[in-house]
Design a protein around this motif. Structure first.
Motif, mmCIF file in Angstrom:
data_model
loop_
_atom_site.group_PDB
_atom_site.id
_atom_site.type_symbol
_atom_site.label_atom_id
_atom_site.label_comp_id
_atom_site.label_asym_id
_atom_site.label_seq_id
_atom_site.Cartn_x
_atom_site.Cartn_y
_atom_site.Cartn_z
ATOM 1 N N ARG A 1 -4.742 1.219 11.946
ATOM 2 C CA ARG A 1 -3.634 2.178 12.096
ATOM 3 C C ARG A 1 -2.768 2.197 10.848
ATOM 4 O O ARG A 1 -2.328 3.256 10.413
ATOM 5 N N TRP A 2 -2.488 1.036 10.256
ATOM 6 C CA TRP A 2 -1.665 0.980 9.056
ATOM 7 C C TRP A 2 -2.334 1.742 7.924
ATOM 8 O O TRP A 2 -1.689 2.541 7.242
ATOM 9 N N VAL A 3 -3.610 1.526 7.723
ATOM 10 C CA VAL A 3 -4.338 2.203 6.650
ATOM 11 C C VAL A 3 -4.352 3.716 6.895
ATOM 12 O O VAL A 3 -4.092 4.509 5.987
ATOM 13 N N ASP A 4 -4.624 4.123 8.121
ATOM 14 C CA ASP A 4 -4.627 5.555 8.449
ATOM 15 C C ASP A 4 -3.257 6.182 8.213
ATOM 16 O O ASP A 4 -3.152 7.270 7.637
ATOM 17 N N ARG A 5 -2.222 5.493 8.641
ATOM 18 C CA ARG A 5 -0.869 6.043 8.461
ATOM 19 C C ARG A 5 -0.511 6.104 6.981
ATOM 20 O O ARG A 5 0.130 7.050 6.536
ATOM 21 N N PHE A 6 -0.928 5.112 6.214
ATOM 22 C CA PHE A 6 -0.667 5.120 4.777
ATOM 23 C C PHE A 6 -1.336 6.337 4.138
ATOM 24 O O PHE A 6 -0.703 7.087 3.397
ATOM 25 N N HIS A 7 -2.619 6.540 4.442
ATOM 26 C CA HIS A 7 -3.348 7.686 3.891
ATOM 27 C C HIS A 7 -2.716 9.010 4.329
ATOM 28 O O HIS A 7 -2.546 9.918 3.509
ATOM 29 N N ASN A 8 -2.358 9.119 5.603
ATOM 30 C CA ASN A 8 -1.740 10.353 6.094
ATOM 31 C C ASN A 8 -0.402 10.627 5.419
ATOM 32 O O ASN A 8 -0.110 11.767 5.053
ATOM 33 N N THR A 9 0.402 9.597 5.249
ATOM 34 C CA THR A 9 1.694 9.767 4.588
ATOM 35 C C THR A 9 1.499 10.203 3.145
ATOM 36 O O THR A 9 2.202 11.098 2.654
ATOM 37 N N ILE B 1 2.733 9.673 -2.676
ATOM 38 C CA ILE B 1 2.477 8.242 -2.821
ATOM 39 C C ILE B 1 3.783 7.463 -2.704
ATOM 40 O O ILE B 1 3.814 6.355 -2.177
ATOM 41 N N ASP B 2 4.886 8.061 -3.153
ATOM 42 C CA ASP B 2 6.183 7.390 -3.044
ATOM 43 C C ASP B 2 6.523 7.093 -1.584
ATOM 44 O O ASP B 2 6.933 5.984 -1.246
ATOM 45 N N HIS B 3 6.355 8.085 -0.730
ATOM 46 C CA HIS B 3 6.647 7.899 0.690
ATOM 47 C C HIS B 3 5.686 6.900 1.324
ATOM 48 O O HIS B 3 6.089 6.082 2.148
ATOM 49 N N VAL C 1 4.162 4.375 -0.124
ATOM 50 C CA VAL C 1 4.513 3.027 -0.575
ATOM 51 C C VAL C 1 5.749 2.524 0.158
ATOM 52 O O VAL C 1 5.791 1.366 0.599
ATOM 53 N N ILE C 2 6.738 3.365 0.313
ATOM 54 C CA ILE C 2 7.945 2.954 1.035
ATOM 55 C C ILE C 2 7.595 2.592 2.474
ATOM 56 O O ILE C 2 8.044 1.573 2.996
ATOM 57 N N PHE C 3 6.772 3.416 3.115
ATOM 58 C CA PHE C 3 6.315 3.102 4.470
ATOM 59 C C PHE C 3 5.640 1.724 4.508
ATOM 60 O O PHE C 3 5.917 0.905 5.375
ATOM 61 N N ALA C 4 4.739 1.489 3.560
ATOM 62 C CA ALA C 4 4.003 0.226 3.535
ATOM 63 C C ALA C 4 4.938 -0.964 3.348
ATOM 64 O O ALA C 4 4.780 -2.001 4.009
ATOM 65 N N LEU C 5 5.911 -0.833 2.460
ATOM 66 C CA LEU C 5 6.870 -1.921 2.255
ATOM 67 C C LEU C 5 7.679 -2.170 3.521
ATOM 68 O O LEU C 5 7.953 -3.323 3.874
ATOM 69 N N GLN C 6 8.052 -1.104 4.210
ATOM 70 C CA GLN C 6 8.785 -1.260 5.470
ATOM 71 C C GLN C 6 7.938 -1.974 6.518
ATOM 72 O O GLN C 6 8.472 -2.667 7.378
ATOM 73 N N GLU C 7 6.631 -1.783 6.445
ATOM 74 C CA GLU C 7 5.716 -2.443 7.378
ATOM 75 C C GLU C 7 5.432 -3.889 6.967
ATOM 76 O O GLU C 7 4.613 -4.561 7.591
ATOM 77 N N THR D 1 -8.438 3.285 -3.244
ATOM 78 C CA THR D 1 -9.542 3.941 -2.543
ATOM 79 C C THR D 1 -9.303 5.431 -2.355
ATOM 80 O O THR D 1 -10.198 6.146 -1.916
ATOM 81 N N ILE D 2 -8.112 5.905 -2.679
ATOM 82 C CA ILE D 2 -7.772 7.319 -2.494
ATOM 83 C C ILE D 2 -8.272 8.119 -3.692
ATOM 84 O O ILE D 2 -7.829 7.899 -4.824
ATOM 85 N N SER D 3 -9.164 9.019 -3.432
ATOM 86 C CA SER D 3 -9.760 9.837 -4.484
ATOM 87 C C SER D 3 -8.700 10.677 -5.191
ATOM 88 O O SER D 3 -7.868 11.328 -4.542
ATOM 89 N N GLY D 4 -8.721 10.636 -6.520
ATOM 90 C CA GLY D 4 -7.822 11.462 -7.320
ATOM 91 C C GLY D 4 -6.440 10.878 -7.547
ATOM 92 O O GLY D 4 -5.627 11.477 -8.246
ATOM 93 N N LEU D 5 -6.151 9.730 -6.971
ATOM 94 C CA LEU D 5 -4.830 9.116 -7.156
ATOM 95 C C LEU D 5 -4.852 8.256 -8.410
ATOM 96 O O LEU D 5 -5.591 7.279 -8.495
#
Length: 135
Positions: free
Chosen positions: A22-30, A36-38, A40-46, A59-63
């Motif tokens: 779920r964390w990985v999916d939410r990170f990718h969706n965000t 990417i800024d949002h 990363v902030i989400f991930a730090l909050q988690e 793993t994100i293509s084009g990033l």
């Protein structure tokens, strides 16, 4: 009794795996829905650190890795942790330097997203250090 222990162990393992997915999916969706800024902030909050964030981000293509590094610095992640994680995942020192410089040029404490999405003791933007030991 043994069956009960096995069931408890399985349910615990299943819960941990499901939370990680779920964390990985939410990170990718965000990332895809906002930036990417949002993400990363989400991930730090988690409670995720630069190592986990970089591992998922690459793993994100084009990033561009520079943007991952910039986002980590902008969100206030520790510079030493960023450098260690970048090295572990093969991001060159030159890329880390460029990401840090982009942080200085592009991020400020008054970024609207940081006020809205990040509340914590870690500061944002220009106050993040390049590679100081925090421990």
């Amino acid at each position: 009794m043994l069956l009960l222990i096995l069931v408890v162990v399985f349910l615990t393992w299943f819960t941990i795996v499901t939370a990680a997915i779920r964390w990985v999916d939410r990170f990718h969706n965000t990332y895809h829905e906002k930036s990417i800024d949002h993400a990363v902030i989400f991930a730090l909050q988690e409670g995720k650190g630069p190592e986990e964030i970089i591992k998922i981000s690459i793993t994100i293509s084009g990033l561009n890795p520079q943007n991952i590094i910039r986002a980590l610095y902008c969100a206030g992640a520790d510079g030493w942790d960023i450098k260690k994680a970048a090295a572990k995942y093969g991001i060159p020192e030159a890329t880390v330097v460029v990401g840090y410089k982009k942080n200085i040029d592009e991020c400020t404490i008054t970024d609207a997203f940081s006020k809205t999405y990040y509340t914590g003791s870690v500061h944002t933007g220009r106050n993040s250090t390049f590679a100081s030991h925090s421990k």
